[in-house]
Design a protein around this motif. Structure first.
Motif: not given
Length: 168
Positions: A24-26, A42-44, A15-20, A133-139
């Motif tokens: 992309x979520x990683x 990191x991965x999706x 899943x490539x989850x993208x925000x507004x 263990x953590x996440x972020x929004x990434x280009x």
């Protein structure tokens, strides 16, 4: 174990989850996975398809089990399955040595909720083991530089096909 090339690919979804904002979520994998140092940890979201399970339903299930996210809209999916091979030193260890790698059907989903919905510490409503263990929004253009090297070509293929859909 025999010849790795004689082994099948594990059926999987990604899943490539993208925000507004089109990011992309990683998630950063918990130690002990397939990461190679912190840089490539990191991965999706991705995971296996259960026997008889609809592929899109598997993507939604895996997303929830890994991130707690349910608020999504489907943007698109890859036309074909995307494959990658595990490195030789991992083939005999991952998935009990039954697979040479994965064949994945990828979906682009737009996240329609708020960031507080995302919970990688207690995913799946607290009923699933944390994989991140953590996440972020990434280009999106940065994703190939933070994934384990053996998945890089697969990510390049996914990004080439799904990123234009996300931008619409």
């Amino acid at each position: 174990m025999g010849d790795p090339e004689s082994l099948p690919y594990r059926p999987c979804v990604g899943v490539m989850l993208v925000n507004r904002d089109g990011l992309a979520f990683v998630g950063r994998r918990a130690p002990g996975g397939q990461e190679i140092g912190e840089t490539f940890a990191w991965q999706m979201p991705q995971g296996g398809i259960d026997d008889g399970e609809d592929v899109y339903e598997a993507a939604l299930r895996e997303l929830y089990e890994e991130t707690n996210v349910k608020s999504v809209e489907k943007i698109g999916e890859t036309r074909d399955w995307v494959t990658y091979d595990l490195p030789p030193d991992i083939v005999g260890k991952a998935w009990k040595g039954r697979y040479r790698g994965q064949k994945q059907k990828w979906f682009a989903l737009r996240f329609t909720g708020k960031d507080k919905e995302i919970d990688v510490e207690k995913p799946g409503g607290g009923h699933h083991k944390a994989e991140f263990i953590e996440w972020r929004w990434e280009k999106i253009e940065n994703l190939t530089g933070i994934i384990v090297p053996f998945k890089r070509a697969a990510y390049e293929e996914v990004i080439a096909e799904l990123a234009p859909l996300v931008a619409k």
